[in-house]
Design an enzyme around this catalytic site. Structure first.
Site, PDB file in Angstrom:
ATOM      1  N   HIS A 242      12.456  -1.033   4.408  1.00  0.00           N
ATOM      2  CA  HIS A 242      11.046  -1.401   4.273  1.00  0.00           C
ATOM      3  C   HIS A 242      10.918  -2.902   4.507  1.00  0.00           C
ATOM      4  CE1 HIS A 242       7.220  -2.305   2.301  1.00  0.00           C
ATOM      5  NE2 HIS A 242       6.929  -1.019   2.385  1.00  0.00           N
ATOM      6  N   CYS A 280       5.824  -0.181   8.003  1.00  0.00           N
ATOM      7  CA  CYS A 280       4.723  -0.373   7.051  1.00  0.00           C
ATOM      8  C   CYS A 280       3.693  -1.294   7.688  1.00  0.00           C
ATOM      9  CB  CYS A 280       5.260  -0.955   5.741  1.00  0.00           C
ATOM     10  SG  CYS A 280       3.948  -1.336   4.562  1.00  0.00           S
ATOM     11  N   HIS A 307       4.342   3.846   6.607  1.00  0.00           N
ATOM     12  CA  HIS A 307       3.335   3.548   5.575  1.00  0.00           C
ATOM     13  C   HIS A 307       2.087   3.062   6.300  1.00  0.00           C
ATOM     14  CE1 HIS A 307       6.354   2.448   2.112  1.00  0.00           C
ATOM     15  NE2 HIS A 307       6.439   3.711   2.491  1.00  0.00           N
ATOM     16  N   ASP A 360      -0.575   4.429   2.319  1.00  0.00           N
ATOM     17  CA  ASP A 360      -0.033   3.473   1.364  1.00  0.00           C
ATOM     18  C   ASP A 360      -1.210   2.932   0.542  1.00  0.00           C
ATOM     19  OD1 ASP A 360       1.947   2.040   0.174  1.00  0.00           O
ATOM     20  OD2 ASP A 360       2.182   0.580   1.777  1.00  0.00           O
ATOM     21  N   HIS A 361      -0.939   2.469  -0.625  1.00  0.00           N
ATOM     22  CA  HIS A 361      -1.940   1.886  -1.551  1.00  0.00           C
ATOM     23  C   HIS A 361      -3.388   2.296  -1.267  1.00  0.00           C
ATOM     24  CE1 HIS A 361       0.984  -1.757  -1.831  1.00  0.00           C
ATOM     25  NE2 HIS A 361       1.573  -0.586  -2.068  1.00  0.00           N
ATOM     26  N   TYR A 377      -1.654   2.943  -6.540  1.00  0.00           N
ATOM     27  CA  TYR A 377      -1.229   4.353  -6.412  1.00  0.00           C
ATOM     28  C   TYR A 377      -2.052   5.321  -7.250  1.00  0.00           C
ATOM     29  CZ  TYR A 377       2.644   2.732  -3.620  1.00  0.00           C
ATOM     30  OH  TYR A 377       3.396   2.174  -2.612  1.00  0.00           O
TER      31      TYR A 377
HETATM   32  C1  DNO Z   1       4.825  -0.952  -2.654  1.00  0.00           C
HETATM   33  C2  DNO Z   1       5.825  -0.276  -1.848  1.00  0.00           C
HETATM   34  C3  DNO Z   1       7.200  -0.856  -2.051  1.00  0.00           C
HETATM   35  C4  DNO Z   1       8.219   0.001  -1.357  1.00  0.00           C
HETATM   36  C5  DNO Z   1       9.593  -0.526  -1.415  1.00  0.00           C
HETATM   37  C6  DNO Z   1      10.510   0.280  -0.538  1.00  0.00           C
HETATM   38  O1  DNO Z   1       3.858  -0.404  -2.967  1.00  0.00           O
HETATM   39  O2  DNO Z   1       5.482  -0.180  -0.531  1.00  0.00           O
HETATM   40  O3  DNO Z   1       7.480  -0.861  -3.412  1.00  0.00           O
HETATM   41  O4  DNO Z   1       8.262   1.231  -1.963  1.00  0.00           O
HETATM   42  O5  DNO Z   1       9.628  -1.833  -1.043  1.00  0.00           O
HETATM   43  O6  DNO Z   1      11.805  -0.011  -0.851  1.00  0.00           O
END
Ligand code: DNO
Length: 402
Positions: A242, A280, A307, A360-361, A377
């Site tokens: 990531h 991401c 992501h 993501d988020h 989340y």
């Molecule tokens: C945050 C996430 C990170 C991700 C880690 C992967 O919301 O995108 O915590 O899970 O960095 O190792």
């Protein structure tokens, strides 16, 4: 044509969002980790199967592990790092035996992700996560009082930071501290679990990276990958790093996965396709010089996990997390490039056509404004994100006739 696999991050049985909620949101895959296992210890087959069975009993699939945390000793290549690498390999073997094939991890020192506000108010009444360079300066210069931090700011910036610091309420100062330390690994429950964490301990951790610059840190990453990738190949595991979040230096720490060049260096250092990337868009997209679409074109075959989220940034180094289809990420272009990559894999009859993505988020919105949960989340904001992304995917595919 197969869809990109729609997944959802689930923190396990303590998550306020249930597996049934996930099903109703329309995801089919789960992204999860065994957060209760201390960082550095082996994930046993028994524990992996327990989580897998739980997920499958709801008719869902455990698609991706996010994350098996990398112990700080490995990142620093000090102390018990060889022992922790051995343990990591064993976890990879165990995951492979349980039929899990995608493992996301990161190589960020000390803090996993970093924000200065976990409840940044948006115009429509919802809130999101945000990063302010000025708040970070307040943290470094006046709250943490990090030695050496001052050299990173001009005299003018120092003056402005002081003025800003003096204007902040005690509540807001505490929020800045809590937001920043919320990204400490293991904080699966968000900043609630980190309360009481001493700033002094935080500084001590930062100090352990004093003599590690970017070149050294990259060498540590490549050393680790050279050791674990053959195990991943044998176990049938696709590793995917990531990116740094945010993708620029913070707190004087070395950053190794922020740009396209960093990804090139990584792939060059360990050539196996099992050494891959978590693409991401929120993290890479927080830098204007990261061209997301050409990155997908260049690294496509080694993108094992995605992501999707958009940040809105200014030229001062601040950003907030915008709606999934808004902000500075060309989500239409990104989605089209991903669909094309998947189409290519299908045409080439590649074995790994599976391209799981997760929204993501999400924003904290509607009933979630008064619910408890992990920052970024909560259910409703991600549900909205997933629905928008799914619609976008369908529209693009129909228009491309695939
Ligand atoms: C945050 C996430 C990170 C991700 C880690 C992967 O919301 O995108 O915590 O899970 O960095 O190792």
């Amino acid at each position: 044509m197969a869809n990109l696999e729609q997944t959802w991050r689930w923190y396990g049985p303590t998550d306020n969002v249930s597996l049934n909620d996930v099903k109703q949101a329309g995801a089919t895959g789960i992204v999860s980790a065994l957060h209760h296992i201390p960082n550095g210890e082996v994930w046993t087959i028994k524990e992996i199967i327990k989580r897998k069975t739980e997920i499958e009993s709801e008719g869902l699939t455990w698609s991706v592990v996010e994350s098996v945390p990398v112990h700080e000793d490995i990142k620093r290549k000090s102390g018990n790092f060889e022992h922790y690498i051995q343990n990591y390999k064993q976890t990879i073997i165990n995951l492979g035996k349980c039929g899990i094939d995608t493992l996301c991890y990161n190589f960020m020192p000390v803090v996993d992700w970093t924000r200065t506000n976990l409840n940044y108010p948006l115009k429509d009444g919802s809130t999101c996560l945000s990063y302010s360079k000025m708040d970070m300066a307040v943290f470094e210069l006046f709250l943490l009082k990090r030695p050496g931090a001052i050299t990173r700011y001009t005299t003018d910036e120092q003056k402005q930071t002081k003025k800003h610091f003096e204007s902040l309420t005690e509540i807001r100062k505490n929020e800045i501290i809590e937001s920043i330390i919320a990204g400490l690994p293991g904080s699966a429950k968000g900043y609630e679990v980190q309360k009481g964490y001493e700033l002094q301990n935080f500084q001590t951790l930062l100090d352990t990276y004093d003599t590690i610059d970017v070149t050294k840190m990259k060498a540590h990453l490549f050393y680790f990958l050279n050791k674990i990738t053959p195990t991943a190949e044998e176990a049938g595991i696709r590793l995917c790093i990531h990116p740094d979040d945010p993708p620029f230096p913070i707190l004087g720490l070395p950053r190794v996965m922020s740009t396209a060049q960093d990804v090139r260096d990584l792939f060059e250092a360990v050539k196996s396709p099992n050494n891959g990337l978590t693409f991401c868009t929120g993290s890479f997209g927080a830098r204007a010089d990261n061209e997301l679409i050409s990155m997908i074109e260049e690294f496509g075959s080694r993108i094992h996990f995605i992501h999707l989220r958009a940040t809105s940034r200014n030229n001062k180094g601040d950003f907030y997390e915008a709606d999934h289809l808004n902000g500075d990420v060309d989500m239409f272009g990104v989605m089209r490039a991903l669909i094309e990559e998947q189409n290519l894999r299908i045409t080439k009859k590649r074995k790994d056509i599976r391209m799981p993505f997760r929204p993501d988020h999400g924003h904290r919105m509607l009933h979630d404004l008064t619910n408890v949960g992990n920052p970024g989340y909560m259910a409703i904001g991600r549900l909205r994100g997933l629905a928008e992304l799914r619609g976008l995917e369908l529209g693009i595919k129909k228009s491309l006739n695939i």
